[in-house]
Scaffold this motif. Sequence first.
Motif, mmCIF file in Angstrom:
data_model
loop_
_atom_site.group_PDB
_atom_site.id
_atom_site.type_symbol
_atom_site.label_atom_id
_atom_site.label_comp_id
_atom_site.label_asym_id
_atom_site.label_seq_id
_atom_site.Cartn_x
_atom_site.Cartn_y
_atom_site.Cartn_z
ATOM 1 N N UNK A 141 -27.748 0.384 -40.138
ATOM 2 C CA UNK A 141 -26.760 0.040 -38.979
ATOM 3 C C UNK A 141 -27.896 -0.584 -38.003
ATOM 4 N N UNK A 142 -27.374 -1.238 -37.208
ATOM 5 C CA UNK A 142 -28.583 -1.801 -36.021
ATOM 6 C C UNK A 142 -28.751 -0.798 -34.924
ATOM 7 N N UNK A 143 -27.710 -0.048 -34.540
ATOM 8 C CA UNK A 143 -27.526 0.855 -33.746
ATOM 9 C C UNK A 143 -26.611 1.997 -33.979
ATOM 10 N N UNK A 144 -26.404 3.154 -33.399
ATOM 11 C CA UNK A 144 -25.467 4.137 -33.584
ATOM 12 C C UNK A 144 -24.006 3.574 -33.440
ATOM 13 N N UNK A 145 -23.177 4.061 -34.514
ATOM 14 C CA UNK A 145 -21.727 3.571 -34.337
ATOM 15 C C UNK A 145 -21.136 4.368 -33.410
ATOM 16 N N UNK A 146 -20.079 3.720 -32.432
ATOM 17 C CA UNK A 146 -19.341 4.439 -31.689
ATOM 18 C C UNK A 146 -18.456 5.475 -32.275
ATOM 19 N N UNK A 147 -18.661 6.639 -32.016
ATOM 20 C CA UNK A 147 -17.924 7.806 -32.736
ATOM 21 C C UNK A 147 -16.841 8.422 -32.023
ATOM 22 N N UNK A 148 -15.686 8.974 -32.880
ATOM 23 C CA UNK A 148 -14.638 9.671 -32.076
ATOM 24 C C UNK A 148 -15.166 10.963 -31.603
ATOM 25 N N UNK A 150 -23.568 19.700 -13.940
ATOM 26 C CA UNK A 150 -22.880 20.670 -13.045
ATOM 27 C C UNK A 150 -22.195 21.749 -14.140
ATOM 28 N N UNK A 151 -22.197 22.894 -13.421
ATOM 29 C CA UNK A 151 -21.651 24.118 -13.930
ATOM 30 C C UNK A 151 -20.331 23.739 -14.803
ATOM 31 N N UNK A 152 -19.631 22.768 -14.109
ATOM 32 C CA UNK A 152 -18.309 22.494 -14.477
ATOM 33 C C UNK A 152 -18.006 21.742 -15.799
ATOM 34 N N UNK A 153 -19.248 21.092 -16.178
ATOM 35 C CA UNK A 153 -19.286 20.166 -17.157
ATOM 36 C C UNK A 153 -18.834 20.751 -18.457
ATOM 37 N N UNK A 154 -17.950 21.112 -18.932
ATOM 38 C CA UNK A 154 -17.780 21.665 -20.240
ATOM 39 C C UNK A 154 -17.366 20.744 -21.562
ATOM 40 N N UNK A 155 -17.881 21.009 -22.578
ATOM 41 C CA UNK A 155 -17.654 20.126 -23.721
ATOM 42 C C UNK A 155 -15.895 20.366 -23.880
ATOM 43 N N UNK A 156 -15.627 19.517 -24.499
ATOM 44 C CA UNK A 156 -13.972 19.297 -24.902
ATOM 45 C C UNK A 156 -13.463 20.158 -25.653
ATOM 46 N N UNK A 157 -14.453 20.693 -26.685
ATOM 47 C CA UNK A 157 -14.228 21.407 -27.639
ATOM 48 C C UNK A 157 -15.280 22.546 -28.040
ATOM 49 N N UNK A 158 -14.689 23.668 -28.586
ATOM 50 C CA UNK A 158 -15.887 24.475 -29.038
ATOM 51 C C UNK A 158 -15.296 24.662 -30.625
ATOM 52 N N UNK A 159 -16.191 24.270 -31.518
ATOM 53 C CA UNK A 159 -15.739 24.304 -33.126
ATOM 54 C C UNK A 159 -16.250 25.533 -33.509
ATOM 55 N N UNK A 160 -15.592 26.540 -33.993
ATOM 56 C CA UNK A 160 -15.899 27.912 -34.558
ATOM 57 C C UNK A 160 -15.733 28.881 -33.638
ATOM 58 N N UNK A 161 -15.900 30.154 -34.081
ATOM 59 C CA UNK A 161 -15.757 31.411 -33.044
ATOM 60 C C UNK A 161 -16.977 32.297 -33.286
ATOM 61 N N UNK A 191 -25.670 5.654 -24.681
ATOM 62 C CA UNK A 191 -24.519 4.646 -24.286
ATOM 63 C C UNK A 191 -23.530 4.646 -25.162
ATOM 64 N N UNK A 192 -23.062 5.710 -25.624
ATOM 65 C CA UNK A 192 -21.681 5.885 -26.265
ATOM 66 C C UNK A 192 -20.662 6.663 -25.514
ATOM 67 N N UNK A 193 -19.462 6.200 -26.072
ATOM 68 C CA UNK A 193 -18.380 6.643 -25.389
ATOM 69 C C UNK A 193 -17.313 7.523 -26.470
ATOM 70 N N UNK A 194 -17.778 8.578 -26.898
ATOM 71 C CA UNK A 194 -16.676 9.433 -27.672
ATOM 72 C C UNK A 194 -15.494 9.909 -26.993
ATOM 73 N N UNK A 195 -14.388 10.058 -27.606
ATOM 74 C CA UNK A 195 -13.176 10.544 -27.264
ATOM 75 C C UNK A 195 -13.278 12.222 -26.902
ATOM 76 N N UNK A 196 -14.225 12.583 -27.804
ATOM 77 C CA UNK A 196 -14.339 14.220 -27.775
ATOM 78 C C UNK A 196 -15.933 14.359 -27.813
ATOM 79 N N UNK A 197 -16.479 15.509 -26.852
ATOM 80 C CA UNK A 197 -17.693 16.117 -27.052
ATOM 81 C C UNK A 197 -17.433 17.537 -27.850
#
Length: 494
Positions: free
Chosen positions: A46-53, A139-150, A77-83
């Motif tokens: 691929x020429x560049x990283x693909x837009x991920x979900x 900023x301290x409030x910038x949390x990921x959308x999801x934690x995967x695992x425990x 410069x990607x815009x995933x719907x989830x981090x």
Amino acid sequence: MSLDPRTPVIVGVGQVVQRVPNVIDALEPAALMAEAIIRAAADAGLQAPPEPDSIRVVSLLSWRYVDPARVVADLLRLAPRETAYTPQGGNTPQSLVNSTASEIQRGELDLAILTGGEAWRTRMRARKSDALLKWTKLPDGAQPDRIIGKELVMNDPAEIERGIVMPVQLYPIFETALRAAAGESVDEHQARIAELWARFSTVASKNPYAWVREAKSASEIATPGPDNRMIGFPYPKYMNSNNDVDQAAALIMCSVEKAAALGVPEDCWVFPHAGTDAHDHDVVSHRADLRSSPAVAIAGRRALELAGVGIDDVEVIDLYSCFPAAVQIGAAALGLSLDRQLTRTGGLSFAGGPWNNYVMHAIATVVTDLRARPNARGLVWANGGYVTKHAFGVYSTEPPTNGFRHDAPQAQVDALPRKALALPAEAAGTATVEGYTVMHGREGEPELAIAACLLADGRRAWGTSTDSGLAAAMTVDEWVGRKVVLDEAGTLQG
């Protein structure tokens, strides 16, 4: 055979090793991850990283971003719907592949980018020189959308109180238990594990992404010296995981349908066939013994069953290799001879141990190997903690006949016997050494003896001693099986 369009596939892998003379010129961890993703995209044609979900980052230690996936997305410069982010643990890269493959197959996402990276070497060099690293902060409030695992609590309060919490303490204890079970002398055993590690070093010397690419002999590995000081007997430095590295890796995973739509050539496709996750009794004090892993045996066997293969059908193997004890325990549980090919990277001592993310490098290497060996099977074992948390993956360029399959056979492990832990006041008296180590200072002097002991009633107890004479004696002769005395404070007396 018609291939289900939801079949998950790895289409691109990327690895980065950073070596710069000046810390101010070093890329921060997020930039290393971004570079690994760019390389993974190029690897997929691929020429560049693909837009991920989703962008999914393995927990890192060299910098606190709060939401590192967002920093990486912004750099690219990607815009995933989830981090997403993971808990701590060397098992997490493979666990992340397992969960991502399952979600792709269920139709919950089409494409995900998995990455991890550390710049620990740069961070430590900057600290020593008082250099200011102008790395990204959120900023301290910038949390990921999801934690995967425990998170898994892996230490008993009594272990924490005694300071018995570090891998460099516990893996050598496992090693001495293995040595005694094998009936080898101290010298015989040291020579054998040094030969094993020399073979790993040879693999690393041929790995373009390894940190140490100079092959070391068994004699160099076994012999303490200025560059190879003893850390936790019987392990000198070269037998310890090497976290003094700047490394990053990335995987691009998607559905077969998405891979085709992106135009990724099929000779880039490598399929996860099966994966499993399980952990041993979470606290070392409660393990039935200190020389085996029932969870590796159960979860490893189950991964192979789900993939429809046996261990002898697997041609490409990477076992987690933070310390020699881990490899020996893992190989025994899986039914592998130590003479077989057990690493594709060279292991954490030589290829590099970037904290939680080593296994992403292992998976990337195995994917590359499998592309050169069509229809061969690959097996990756990921380990976190003290041979505690485990994840397995079986891979091939050949599509799975029944899609990706996953299981977590934890109930089988939890049902197995466990030992009770006796507190120091309860354990006072005679005990038998089950496994031990001697921690050394930076000048090579014995400082602290730590012994796991068994009481007459079958309970386990911990003994420690700062007596330098006793500690030195424990590095010469075999102490496993020896009767010792513990006082009411848990002090070990020979």
